[in-house]
Design a protein around this motif. Structure first.
Motif, PDB file in Angstrom:
ATOM      1  N   ARG A 224       0.827  -1.208   0.000  1.00 42.47           N
ATOM      2  CA  ARG A 224       0.000   0.000   0.000  1.00 42.47           C
ATOM      3  C   ARG A 224       0.860   1.257   0.000  1.00 42.47           C
ATOM      4  NH1 ARG A 224      -2.266   0.874   5.635  1.00 42.47           N
ATOM      5  NH2 ARG A 224      -0.144   1.702   5.811  1.00 42.47           N
ATOM      6  N   ASP A 225       1.829   1.315   0.905  1.00 42.57           N
ATOM      7  CA  ASP A 225       2.624   2.532   1.066  1.00 42.57           C
ATOM      8  C   ASP A 225       3.505   2.802  -0.146  1.00 42.57           C
ATOM      9  OD1 ASP A 225       1.419   2.774   3.507  1.00 42.57           O
ATOM     10  OD2 ASP A 225       3.156   2.100   4.676  1.00 42.57           O
ATOM     11  N   ALA A 226       3.973   1.746  -0.792  1.00 45.89           N
ATOM     12  CA  ALA A 226       4.796   1.928  -1.993  1.00 45.89           C
ATOM     13  C   ALA A 226       3.973   2.562  -3.115  1.00 45.89           C
ATOM     14  CB  ALA A 226       5.373   0.594  -2.443  1.00 45.89           C
ATOM     15  N   ARG A 227       2.735   2.110  -3.279  1.00 50.64           N
ATOM     16  CA  ARG A 227       1.892   2.677  -4.332  1.00 50.64           C
ATOM     17  C   ARG A 227       1.485   4.116  -4.000  1.00 50.64           C
ATOM     18  NH1 ARG A 227      -1.175   0.552  -8.639  1.00 50.64           N
ATOM     19  NH2 ARG A 227      -0.647  -1.594  -8.069  1.00 50.64           N
ATOM     20  N   LEU A 228       1.178   4.373  -2.742  1.00 52.49           N
ATOM     21  CA  LEU A 228       0.808   5.736  -2.346  1.00 52.49           C
ATOM     22  C   LEU A 228       1.984   6.696  -2.512  1.00 52.49           C
ATOM     23  CD1 LEU A 228      -1.314   5.039   0.862  1.00 52.49           C
ATOM     24  CD2 LEU A 228      -2.148   5.767  -1.390  1.00 52.49           C
ATOM     25  N   ALA A 229       3.186   6.227  -2.207  1.00 51.23           N
ATOM     26  CA  ALA A 229       4.374   7.064  -2.392  1.00 51.23           C
ATOM     27  C   ALA A 229       4.608   7.373  -3.865  1.00 51.23           C
ATOM     28  CB  ALA A 229       5.596   6.366  -1.789  1.00 51.23           C
ATOM     29  N   MET A 230       4.394   6.379  -4.713  1.00 54.31           N
ATOM     30  CA  MET A 230       4.540   6.589  -6.149  1.00 54.31           C
ATOM     31  C   MET A 230       3.525   7.609  -6.655  1.00 54.31           C
ATOM     32  SD  MET A 230       4.535   3.680  -9.138  1.00 54.31           S
ATOM     33  CE  MET A 230       2.930   3.076  -8.632  1.00 54.31           C
ATOM     34  N   LEU A 231       2.286   7.526  -6.157  1.00 53.80           N
ATOM     35  CA  LEU A 231       1.262   8.497  -6.537  1.00 53.80           C
ATOM     36  C   LEU A 231       1.655   9.897  -6.097  1.00 53.80           C
ATOM     37  CD1 LEU A 231      -1.621   9.259  -7.518  1.00 53.80           C
ATOM     38  CD2 LEU A 231      -2.422   8.672  -5.214  1.00 53.80           C
ATOM     39  N   ALA A 232       2.142  10.038  -4.866  1.00 54.46           N
ATOM     40  CA  ALA A 232       2.530  11.345  -4.354  1.00 54.46           C
ATOM     41  C   ALA A 232       3.694  11.924  -5.146  1.00 54.46           C
ATOM     42  CB  ALA A 232       2.898  11.227  -2.875  1.00 54.46           C
TER      43      ALA A 232
ATOM     44  N   ARG B 243      -5.943  10.574 -16.491  1.00 57.49           N
ATOM     45  CA  ARG B 243      -7.174  11.216 -16.023  1.00 57.49           C
ATOM     46  C   ARG B 243      -7.688  10.669 -14.696  1.00 57.49           C
ATOM     47  NH1 ARG B 243      -6.017  12.269 -20.730  1.00 57.49           N
ATOM     48  NH2 ARG B 243      -6.802  14.094 -21.848  1.00 57.49           N
ATOM     49  N   ILE B 244      -6.887   9.856 -14.035  1.00 55.98           N
ATOM     50  CA  ILE B 244      -7.310   9.398 -12.719  1.00 55.98           C
ATOM     51  C   ILE B 244      -7.367  10.577 -11.750  1.00 55.98           C
ATOM     52  CG2 ILE B 244      -6.399   7.070 -13.015  1.00 55.98           C
ATOM     53  CD1 ILE B 244      -4.060   7.943 -11.166  1.00 55.98           C
ATOM     54  N   VAL B 245      -8.226  10.472 -10.740  1.00 53.37           N
ATOM     55  CA  VAL B 245      -8.315  11.461  -9.676  1.00 53.37           C
ATOM     56  C   VAL B 245      -7.449  10.949  -8.521  1.00 53.37           C
ATOM     57  CG1 VAL B 245      -9.856  12.665  -8.085  1.00 53.37           C
ATOM     58  CG2 VAL B 245     -10.644  12.062 -10.401  1.00 53.37           C
ATOM     59  N   PRO B 246      -6.407  11.665  -8.131  1.00 53.87           N
ATOM     60  CA  PRO B 246      -5.484  11.125  -7.124  1.00 53.87           C
ATOM     61  C   PRO B 246      -6.153  10.641  -5.839  1.00 53.87           C
ATOM     62  CG  PRO B 246      -4.484  13.018  -8.186  1.00 53.87           C
ATOM     63  CD  PRO B 246      -5.895  12.930  -8.710  1.00 53.87           C
ATOM     64  N   ALA B 247      -7.142  11.366  -5.345  1.00 56.36           N
ATOM     65  CA  ALA B 247      -7.805  10.945  -4.105  1.00 56.36           C
ATOM     66  C   ALA B 247      -8.546   9.618  -4.301  1.00 56.36           C
ATOM     67  CB  ALA B 247      -8.772  12.020  -3.629  1.00 56.36           C
ATOM     68  N   GLY B 248      -9.185   9.453  -5.453  1.00 57.39           N
ATOM     69  CA  GLY B 248      -9.868   8.198  -5.746  1.00 57.39           C
ATOM     70  C   GLY B 248      -8.892   7.056  -5.928  1.00 57.39           C
ATOM     71  N   TYR B 249      -7.760   7.338  -6.556  1.00 56.55           N
ATOM     72  CA  TYR B 249      -6.714   6.321  -6.739  1.00 56.55           C
ATOM     73  C   TYR B 249      -6.160   5.901  -5.388  1.00 56.55           C
ATOM     74  CZ  TYR B 249      -2.487   4.183  -8.789  1.00 56.55           C
ATOM     75  OH  TYR B 249      -1.489   3.317  -9.169  1.00 56.55           O
ATOM     76  N   ALA B 250      -6.004   6.854  -4.472  1.00 61.43           N
ATOM     77  CA  ALA B 250      -5.498   6.524  -3.138  1.00 61.43           C
ATOM     78  C   ALA B 250      -6.479   5.606  -2.403  1.00 61.43           C
ATOM     79  CB  ALA B 250      -5.251   7.799  -2.344  1.00 61.43           C
ATOM     80  N   GLN B 251      -7.781   5.921  -2.489  1.00 57.44           N
ATOM     81  CA  GLN B 251      -8.769   5.035  -1.874  1.00 57.44           C
ATOM     82  C   GLN B 251      -8.715   3.642  -2.488  1.00 57.44           C
ATOM     83  OE1 GLN B 251     -12.415   7.483  -2.376  1.00 57.44           O
ATOM     84  NE2 GLN B 251     -12.679   7.235  -0.165  1.00 57.44           N
TER      85      GLN B 251
END
Length: 285
Positions: A155-163, A197-205
């Motif tokens: 989870r944290d690896a993907r969230l870090a990549m998004l950030a 076109r992804i929404v970052p907040a939705g991708y994080a969820q």
């Protein structure tokens, strides 16, 4: 002129975005086919880095024979996010039920790609009577059965990549992984366009959903018709991983040649035939 002779983006204009208010909130979606068709409707659920528009070739081809609906998952496009910051599959399944209720679809064939397979499996396990068939394409298994440490690491690896990268950066750096080496430039551009076109907040969820989900457990509970397919060159959910989902569903894994993770984009004819064949079997009592 049909969508198959148009560019992906030009074809999409034939299937404009629709919006509907549901018990969950607003859901954005695209649709094809006429209400008078007597076959079962088919509902297409996209993956974590995509959206309803990615199914444009299937909307075009399948719409001649049945109603076709492709949603934007909660938190994607204009669709209202789920309430929890760290949701489970059941949260998305409830939103799916609310959308189908608003569309007056009591029963359908569900097709889930990647993360969409997790949502489809959860819905099917909980509302079996509403699902005439469950087709899982390159299904993401989720990490719900893994250790707490493993779930948090993924989870944290993907969230870090998004950030670090944001939507545009993800599309630039990660979209090529979705396809096989045989994919043409048009397919690569289409996967990149959707991912950007992804929404970052939705991708994080959705990232939390992926960490919490256990698709194998859900499909093992579903007693209806199931099929599982994967691209032979899928580097994200490779055949060896999808075999576990097929075993849980008590079916043989179908391996699609010349296809990667987003096989329905790069070899749309083969995947459309797969979906239509499965839907036709579900049409029969």
């Amino acid at each position: 002129m049909t969508a198959r002779t148009l560019t992906y983006l030009d074809a999409l204009a034939q299937f404009p975005e629709a919006r509907i208010h549901t018990a969950h909130g607003v859901t954005g979606y695209r649709k094809a086919g006429a209400a008078h068709l007597r076959t079962l409707p088919v509902v297409l659920l996209h993956g974590i880095g995509s959206g309803a528009a990615s199914w444009v070739r299937q909307l075009d081809a399948l719409g001649a024979h049945r109603r076709v609906f492709a949603w934007d998952t909660p938190g994607y496009g204009v669709s209202t996010p789920v309430a929890s910051a760290q949701p489970h599959a059941a949260d998305y399944a409830q939103a799916l039920a609310a959308w189908l209720d608003a569309l007056d679809i009591p029963r359908c064939v569900l097709v889930g790609h990647s993360l969409g397979a997790i949502i489809a499996g959860s819905f099917a396990a909980r509302m079996q009577g509403r699902v005439a068939g469950l087709l899982l394409i390159s299904p993401a298994a989720g990490y719900g059965a893994a250790s707490k440490e493993e779930r948090e690491k993924k989870r944290d690896a993907r969230l870090a990549m998004l950030a670090e990268l944001g939507a545009q950066g993800l599309a630039r750096e990660r979209s090529a992984n979705m396809l096989s080496p045989d994919a043409d430039d048009a397919a690569r551009d289409w996967v990149r366009w959707n991912m950007a076109r992804i929404v970052p907040a939705g991708y994080a969820q959705a990232t939390h959903l992926l960490a919490n989900a256990d698709l194998a457990a859900d499909v093992a509970r579903y007693e209806g018709r199931v099929a599982v397919a994967v691209g032979a060159h899928d580097a994200i959910t490779p055949p060896v991983a999808c075999e576990r989902i097929a075993q849980a569903a008590r079916v043989s894994l179908q391996v699609m040649p010349h296809a990667g993770h987003a096989g329905y984009v790069e070899t749309p004819g083969a995947y459309t035939a797969l979906i239509e064949s499965f839907c036709t079997s579900a049409d029969r009592p």
